[in-house]
Design a protein around this motif. Structure first.
Motif, PDB file in Angstrom:
ATOM      1  N   ASN A   1       0.825  -1.205   0.000  1.00  0.00           N
ATOM      2  CA  ASN A   1       0.000   0.000   0.000  1.00  0.00           C
ATOM      3  C   ASN A   1       0.861   1.258   0.000  1.00  0.00           C
ATOM      4  N   ALA A   2       1.921   1.239   0.790  1.00  0.00           N
ATOM      5  CA  ALA A   2       2.815   2.398   0.831  1.00  0.00           C
ATOM      6  C   ALA A   2       3.460   2.636  -0.530  1.00  0.00           C
ATOM      7  N   ALA A   3       3.886   1.550  -1.182  1.00  0.00           N
ATOM      8  CA  ALA A   3       4.638   1.674  -2.435  1.00  0.00           C
ATOM      9  C   ALA A   3       3.759   2.002  -3.635  1.00  0.00           C
ATOM     10  N   PHE A   4       2.543   1.447  -3.670  1.00  0.00           N
ATOM     11  CA  PHE A   4       1.776   1.509  -4.914  1.00  0.00           C
ATOM     12  C   PHE A   4       0.398   2.174  -4.810  1.00  0.00           C
ATOM     13  N   GLU A   5      -0.133   2.369  -3.614  1.00  0.00           N
ATOM     14  CA  GLU A   5      -1.507   2.846  -3.482  1.00  0.00           C
ATOM     15  C   GLU A   5      -1.636   4.206  -2.811  1.00  0.00           C
ATOM     16  N   THR A   6      -0.547   4.772  -2.354  1.00  0.00           N
ATOM     17  CA  THR A   6      -0.638   6.003  -1.569  1.00  0.00           C
ATOM     18  C   THR A   6       0.413   7.019  -2.014  1.00  0.00           C
ATOM     19  N   ASP A   7       0.263   8.237  -1.527  1.00  0.00           N
ATOM     20  CA  ASP A   7       1.251   9.293  -1.756  1.00  0.00           C
ATOM     21  C   ASP A   7       1.921   9.640  -0.437  1.00  0.00           C
ATOM     22  N   ALA A   8       3.186  10.024  -0.514  1.00  0.00           N
ATOM     23  CA  ALA A   8       3.917  10.437   0.677  1.00  0.00           C
ATOM     24  C   ALA A   8       3.520  11.856   1.055  1.00  0.00           C
ATOM     25  N   GLU A   9       3.384  12.100   2.346  1.00  0.00           N
ATOM     26  CA  GLU A   9       3.073  13.435   2.851  1.00  0.00           C
ATOM     27  C   GLU A   9       4.342  14.214   3.196  1.00  0.00           C
ATOM     28  N   LEU A  10       5.356  13.496   3.705  1.00  0.00           N
ATOM     29  CA  LEU A  10       6.507  14.153   4.323  1.00  0.00           C
ATOM     30  C   LEU A  10       7.847  13.754   3.727  1.00  0.00           C
ATOM     31  N   ASN A  11       7.959  12.538   3.246  1.00  0.00           N
ATOM     32  CA  ASN A  11       9.240  12.051   2.735  1.00  0.00           C
ATOM     33  C   ASN A  11       8.957  11.154   1.541  1.00  0.00           C
ATOM     34  N   ILE A  12       9.354  11.597   0.356  1.00  0.00           N
ATOM     35  CA  ILE A  12       9.013  10.872  -0.875  1.00  0.00           C
ATOM     36  C   ILE A  12       9.535   9.447  -0.890  1.00  0.00           C
ATOM     37  N   HIS A  13      10.554   9.144  -0.109  1.00  0.00           N
ATOM     38  CA  HIS A  13      11.109   7.796  -0.100  1.00  0.00           C
ATOM     39  C   HIS A  13      10.138   6.774   0.485  1.00  0.00           C
ATOM     40  N   TYR A  14       9.121   7.238   1.226  1.00  0.00           N
ATOM     41  CA  TYR A  14       8.185   6.312   1.871  1.00  0.00           C
ATOM     42  C   TYR A  14       7.157   5.734   0.912  1.00  0.00           C
ATOM     43  N   ASN A  15       7.036   6.270  -0.289  1.00  0.00           N
ATOM     44  CA  ASN A  15       6.239   5.560  -1.292  1.00  0.00           C
ATOM     45  C   ASN A  15       7.085   5.273  -2.528  1.00  0.00           C
ATOM     46  N   LYS A  16       8.381   5.202  -2.296  1.00  0.00           N
ATOM     47  CA  LYS A  16       9.317   4.868  -3.368  1.00  0.00           C
ATOM     48  C   LYS A  16      10.114   3.613  -2.984  1.00  0.00           C
ATOM     49  N   GLU A  17      11.418   3.789  -2.771  1.00  0.00           N
ATOM     50  CA  GLU A  17      12.271   2.608  -2.586  1.00  0.00           C
ATOM     51  C   GLU A  17      12.203   1.985  -1.197  1.00  0.00           C
ATOM     52  N   LEU A  18      11.858   2.770  -0.153  1.00  0.00           N
ATOM     53  CA  LEU A  18      11.863   2.211   1.201  1.00  0.00           C
ATOM     54  C   LEU A  18      10.899   1.038   1.357  1.00  0.00           C
ATOM     55  N   PRO A  19       9.610   1.164   0.985  1.00  0.00           N
ATOM     56  CA  PRO A  19       8.734  -0.002   1.104  1.00  0.00           C
ATOM     57  C   PRO A  19       9.132  -1.143   0.180  1.00  0.00           C
ATOM     58  N   LEU A  20       9.674  -0.827  -0.994  1.00  0.00           N
ATOM     59  CA  LEU A  20      10.107  -1.887  -1.910  1.00  0.00           C
ATOM     60  C   LEU A  20      11.254  -2.693  -1.305  1.00  0.00           C
ATOM     61  N   GLU A  21      12.166  -2.015  -0.637  1.00  0.00           N
ATOM     62  CA  GLU A  21      13.272  -2.715   0.022  1.00  0.00           C
ATOM     63  C   GLU A  21      12.759  -3.625   1.135  1.00  0.00           C
ATOM     64  N   LYS A  22      11.720  -3.169   1.850  1.00  0.00           N
ATOM     65  CA  LYS A  22      11.167  -4.002   2.921  1.00  0.00           C
ATOM     66  C   LYS A  22      10.370  -5.178   2.359  1.00  0.00           C
ATOM     67  N   ILE A  23       9.690  -4.975   1.225  1.00  0.00           N
ATOM     68  CA  ILE A  23       8.996  -6.090   0.564  1.00  0.00           C
ATOM     69  C   ILE A  23      10.022  -7.152   0.156  1.00  0.00           C
ATOM     70  N   ALA A  24      11.162  -6.698  -0.349  1.00  0.00           N
ATOM     71  CA  ALA A  24      12.226  -7.637  -0.719  1.00  0.00           C
ATOM     72  C   ALA A  24      12.676  -8.454   0.487  1.00  0.00           C
ATOM     73  N   LEU A  25      12.836  -7.796   1.628  1.00  0.00           N
ATOM     74  CA  LEU A  25      13.236  -8.504   2.844  1.00  0.00           C
ATOM     75  C   LEU A  25      12.175  -9.520   3.264  1.00  0.00           C
ATOM     76  N   CYS A  26      10.910  -9.127   3.105  1.00  0.00           N
ATOM     77  CA  CYS A  26       9.822 -10.045   3.462  1.00  0.00           C
ATOM     78  C   CYS A  26       9.858 -11.297   2.601  1.00  0.00           C
ATOM     79  N   TYR A  27      10.007 -11.115   1.292  1.00  0.00           N
ATOM     80  CA  TYR A  27      10.082 -12.275   0.402  1.00  0.00           C
ATOM     81  C   TYR A  27      11.323 -13.112   0.691  1.00  0.00           C
ATOM     82  N   GLU A  28      12.387 -12.451   1.052  1.00  0.00           N
ATOM     83  CA  GLU A  28      13.613 -13.164   1.410  1.00  0.00           C
ATOM     84  C   GLU A  28      13.386 -14.040   2.642  1.00  0.00           C
ATOM     85  N   LYS A  29      12.694 -13.479   3.635  1.00  0.00           N
ATOM     86  CA  LYS A  29      12.377 -14.252   4.835  1.00  0.00           C
ATOM     87  C   LYS A  29      11.478 -15.440   4.509  1.00  0.00           C
ATOM     88  N   ALA A  30      10.601 -15.248   3.513  1.00  0.00           N
ATOM     89  CA  ALA A  30       9.678 -16.313   3.121  1.00  0.00           C
ATOM     90  C   ALA A  30      10.332 -17.333   2.202  1.00  0.00           C
TER      91      ALA A  30
END
Length: 340
Positions: free
Chosen positions: A290-319
């Motif tokens: 939702n952060a990466a693809f469904e919303t807009d950042a209010e304060l820091n553009i990285h929060y709907n750009k690479e930051l959530p994508l990097e965490k999704i990568a970590l999640c898939y890695e854990k899985a």
């Protein structure tokens, strides 16, 4: 050709001041340097460049210091300079051309402020226009052939000049201290200043900075503030809830944020972080998505750009899904590169 006063406010800038003053040589006709309490060699460097040096007692107010510097200027226009700025040779030529051809009707000249994202500044664009050159004395004129009125709006010109912002570090620690001192004094914050405080927290704040600010932002909800500011406050308080592992605080403000119909990327990201830290990977992925693809950042553009994508990568890695992990990591890297 117009004349220009460069007005600066400085404190302990010996590491970068000469670089700035070198780039101003031949562009400005006087340099007003207002020192707010330097204890290093700042003033000695300034003297070598024939700056007009004034002392100003620091009162936690940059606007007061700027106004004082403007009061000392004597030229046609005032250029606002900071010690960590540089004008390179290409833009020096543009500046000189501007001086030669500027028409007197223009009150404010904007210049492109560049190199923002590299140094964690409180802005979300690597380049953006900022007013940098101001007419010192403004003449008021009448407009309209009937029902005539005084023209109040300044005439603004967007130039092609770029100012390189090259700080040695960000000013977050200094700024957070000033914000807290202003709060303790009971200073009223404009909505712009509230937004700047929130933005700086999300760009450069540590956990302790958020927790220190929590009561201030909670208190703002008891005042009359705009819906836009309320959303920023919700971002801050959801982050505080995540830091404190306070699910009730997260739930209270995340739901209010989402109920607006346009959730904030920062809120979705922080909820994702909460579930990630609980090792609930499936739920975390939903919120990071939702952060990466469904919303807009209010304060820091990285929060709907690479930051959530990097965490999704970590999640898939854990899985154990290495292919998807690499896919999202590559997307994140490409986005990060595009923002620099």
């Amino acid at each position: 050709m117009i004349t220009v006063s460069a007005c600066m406010i400085v404190k302990n800038e010996e590491r970068v001041l000469a670089r700035c003053l070198d780039s101003l040589k031949g562009l400005v006709d006087e340099i007003i340097l207002v020192d707010t309490g330097s204890t290093d060699g700042t003033k000695e460097i300034a003297k070598k460049y024939n700056c007009k040096i004034y002392d100003f007692k620091w009162i936690d107010d940059f606007a007061a210091a700027r106004n004082f510097s403007f009061s000392k200027a004597a030229m046609d226009y005032i250029f606002v300079a900071d010690a960590d700025e540089v004008i390179d040779e290409v833009n020096r030529e543009k500046f000189l051309t501007l001086k030669q051809h500027l028409i007197p009707e223009i009150d404010i000249i904007q210049m492109m402020y560049a190199n923002q994202l590299e140094f964690n500044t409180t802005y979300n664009f690597d380049k953006e226009y900022r007013p940098k050159l101001f007419k010192r004395l403004r003449q008021f004129t009448w407009t309209d052939p009937i029902h005539e009125t005084v023209m109040l709006d300044p005439v603004v010109y967007d130039s092609e000049i770029e100012i390189l912002h090259m700080p040695e570090n960000n000013h977050a620690v200094r700024d957070f201290d000033i914000f807290q001192r202003l709060i303790q004094k009971g200073t009223a914050f404009s909505e712009k200043l509230i937004s700047m405080y929130a933005r700086e927290l999300f760009i450069a704040g540590e956990d302790k900075d958020f927790l220190t600010a929590e009561s201030f932002f909670t208190g703002l909800l008891e005042q009359e503030v705009s819906e836009e500011v309320i959303k920023l406050i919700q971002c801050i308080l959801v982050r505080c809830g995540r830091i404190k592992n306070d699910s009730e605080l997260i739930l209270r403000y995340a739901l209010k944020n989402i109920a607006t119909g346009k959730a904030s990327a920062e809120v979705c990201y922080e909820v994702g972080e909460y579930f990630y830290n609980k090792d609930n990977i499936k739920e975390a992925v939903i919120w990071y998505m939702n952060a990466a693809f469904e919303t807009d950042a209010e304060l820091n553009i990285h929060y709907n750009k690479e930051l959530p994508l990097e965490k999704i990568a970590l999640c898939y890695e854990k899985a154990g899904n290495t292919e998807e992990a690499n896919n999202y990591r590559e997307q994140a890297a490409a986005l990060r590169e595009s923002l620099m």
